[in-house]
Design an enzyme around this catalytic site. Structure first.
Site, PDB file in Angstrom:
ATOM      1  N   GLY A  81     -55.827  11.668 -18.495  1.00  0.00           N
ATOM      2  CA  GLY A  81     -55.862  13.162 -17.746  1.00  0.00           C
ATOM      3  C   GLY A  81     -55.937  13.983 -18.391  1.00  0.00           C
ATOM      4  CE  LYS A 113     -53.840   6.619 -26.862  1.00  0.00           C
ATOM      5  NZ  LYS A 113     -53.825   7.699 -26.539  1.00  0.00           N
ATOM      6  CE  LYS A 158     -50.753   5.128 -24.485  1.00  0.00           C
ATOM      7  NZ  LYS A 158     -51.241   5.123 -23.246  1.00  0.00           N
ATOM      8  CB  VAL A 214     -55.772  17.404 -23.594  1.00  0.00           C
ATOM      9  CG1 VAL A 214     -53.996  17.963 -23.683  1.00  0.00           C
ATOM     10  CG2 VAL A 214     -55.943  16.554 -22.976  1.00  0.00           C
ATOM     11  CD  GLU A 245     -42.451  14.260 -22.571  1.00  0.00           C
ATOM     12  OE1 GLU A 245     -41.316  14.620 -22.692  1.00  0.00           O
ATOM     13  OE2 GLU A 245     -42.621  12.727 -21.780  1.00  0.00           O
ATOM     14  N   GLY A 260     -64.645   8.501 -15.551  1.00  0.00           N
ATOM     15  CA  GLY A 260     -64.311   9.085 -17.364  1.00  0.00           C
ATOM     16  C   GLY A 260     -62.780   8.087 -17.590  1.00  0.00           C
ATOM     17  CB  ILE A 293     -44.033  10.586 -17.167  1.00  0.00           C
ATOM     18  CG1 ILE A 293     -45.566   9.269 -15.890  1.00  0.00           C
ATOM     19  CG2 ILE A 293     -42.774   9.616 -16.909  1.00  0.00           C
ATOM     20  CD1 ILE A 293     -45.336   8.247 -16.266  1.00  0.00           C
ATOM     21  CB  VAL A 296     -45.137   7.606 -24.684  1.00  0.00           C
ATOM     22  CG1 VAL A 296     -45.181   6.331 -23.588  1.00  0.00           C
ATOM     23  CG2 VAL A 296     -45.177   7.392 -26.340  1.00  0.00           C
TER      24      VAL A 296
END
Ligand SMILES: NC(=O)c1ccc[n+]([C@@H]2O[C@H](COP(=O)([O-])OP(=O)(O)OC[C@H]3O[C@@H](n4cnc5c(N)ncnc54)[C@H](OP(=O)(O)O)[C@@H]3O)[C@@H](O)[C@H]2O)c1
Length: 439
Positions: free
Chosen positions: A312, A107, A206, A14, A131, A188, A138, A134
């Protein structure tokens, strides 16, 4: 032009993608902000290797130690993408203590240290945006935080774990659970040790974040009732599809019962994670593979559905960059930090949760056994909706499958009946319990 200075801790999947997106969108972001967003520092245990190929300028500090970031003067935002608990907690608390703002995708950190983090942020007028913690890409956190000023959120539920959803929907397509897990690991989409996902722990974290966000009070994840997808196998999926017109999804659920008048008792919350049979024509049944979906019921806006990739590096980094952008804008226009009095939480005991149930048992194929099972349910006032014996008489000596569904009942009553059924000599210990979504 004013510059907002950002540091990224953790150049894994990330972190690297966040650095790439910041660079690729630098001009567009600067134009919208009217200020420069400057990546001032990056940190990773193997910082030289991980930073190579990101096209970072020479002036960007590279360090292996997250604590070095706290010493950097003029830093506005620290982006925590280390993963784990200990080092991220030290970094986030250190940043907030010095009044720096934080973006995190972590999280577990938020679910377990909500009070500490939000308390310190509030004390130091700092902000924590999260953001990506969770449902990946989205934007459910900002929707719940900012999108319903005129509403009370009464329920939030849905599919919040891409790994289990991948397994369940591949099961629907005919794969057994072990092969689906191996496939997800090869792609993965599942960890080598998938326990946190399969046990429902990830979904509970979450739900904890969403509950804490909505009420301002910490919803401890260990108090969230949960059941994972262990024990559920392809025969359950096939049976439910053919005979009940339903399919299983691992649902995280929050129901909030707000006090009618100010000053009355706190908000009553139902919070749980259960594998649940949803009708085949329900929107959640259409959520397949690693996708997530969150359904929200708001007092004025009614029912809404948010759908997208739940994990992802790309969706997560997209959410992280959005947080950095919003945070930069809030800093530039000196928006006041939201102060909120936490609501008093009253968590409904799980024994009081109500649902229809699905139960699969293996029992001896002999007269009277079915009567003993139905009597155990009847004694606890659990009313049976249907009974099926899909292999009756077909496997002599190897027991018979009994699948029954109930009308809505409390979890407490159902569990007492189940305990009595499993104590019967004629019933094998292995069984499957699923909730059935009422809609
Ligand atoms: N991947 C996703 O799809 C996704 C989606 C949503 C949210 N998230 C969250 O985003 C965060 C990052 O995930 P990721 O997948 O990018 O993880 P990752 O690939 O494991 O990246 C983390 C990086 O940080 C480094 N690191 C960890 N602790 C460190 C320390 N104390 N000092 C220096 N470097 C350290 C790691 O080095 P080592 O490898 O040597 O430990 C690794 O390079 C996690 O909190 C995760 O839950 C991830």
């Amino acid at each position: 032009m004013r510059a907002i200075r950002v540091a990224i801790a953790g150049l894994g999947f990330v972190g690297r993608q966040t650095a790439r997106l910041l660079k690729a969108n630098q001009n567009r972001i600067s134009e919208s902000l009217g200020a420069k967003l400057e990546l001032a520092a990056v940190c990773d245990r193997r910082v030289q290797r991980e930073a190579a190929g990101l096209g970072l300028g020479k002036s960007v500090l590279r360090t292996r130690d997250p604590r070095e970031l706290l010493k950097l003067p003029g830093l506005d935002i620290i982006v925590e993408l280390l993963g784990g608990l200990e080092a991220p907690l030290q970094l986030v608390l250190g940043a907030l203590k010095s009044g720096r703002h934080v973006v995190t995708a972590n999280k577990a950190l938020l679910a377990h240290h909500w009070n500490e983090i939000q308390g310190l942020a509030s004390k130091n007028s700092a902000r924590v945006y999260h953001e990506a913690s969770v449902a990946g890409g989205i934007p459910i956190i900002s929707a719940l935080d900012k999108g319903f000023a005129a509403d009370r959120i009464e329920a939030v539920y849905g599919i919040l774990n891409g790994t289990t959803n991948y397994l369940l929907t591949r099961g629907e397509e005919g794969l057994d659970m072990d092969s689906a897990l191996r496939e997800a690991q090869n792609l993965g989409l599942a960890e080598k040790n998938p326990k946190i996902d399969l046990s429902g722990q990830d979904t509970a974290q979450k739900i904890s974040i969403l509950g804490s966000l909505l009420t301002g009070a910490w919803l401890n994840p260990s108090r969230i009732a949960r059941q994972g997808i262990y024990g559920l196998d392809r025969s359950d999926i096939d049976f439910a599809k053919a005979n009940l017109g339903r399919t299983p999804r691992l649902l995280g659920t929050l129901r909030l019962n707000w006090p009618k008048a100010a000053g009355s008792a706190g908000v009553r919350i139902e919070a749980h994670v259960y594998p649940t049979l949803v009708p085949l024509n329900h929107p959640l049944a259409a959520v397949r593979r690693e996708y997530n979906a969150v359904l929200v019921h708001a007092s004025c806006a009614g029912d809404l559905m948010f759908y997208g990739k739940g994990a992802g590096p790309d969706p997560a980094a997209s959410a992280v960059v959005s947080d950095i952008f919003t945070l930069a804008r809030d800093i530039l226009c000196a928006a006041p930090v939201k102060k909120r009095k936490p609501a008093a939480l009253q968590l409904t005991p799980s024994a009081q949760y109500s649902s229809p149930f699905y139960l699969r048992l293996l029992a001896q194929d002999k007269p009277g056994v079915l009567a003993q099972i139905t009597a155990a349910l009847g004694r606890r006032a659990v009313s049976i909706a249907s009974i099926h014996q899909p292999n009756a008489g077909a496997a002599k000596g190897r027991g018979t499958l009994i699948i029954l569904t109930t009308h809505p009942t409390t979890q407490g009553r159902f569990e007492q009946a189940l305990k009595a059924i499993l104590a019967l000599k004629a019933v094998a210990p292995r069984h499957t319990v699923l909730r059935i979504l009422e809609c």
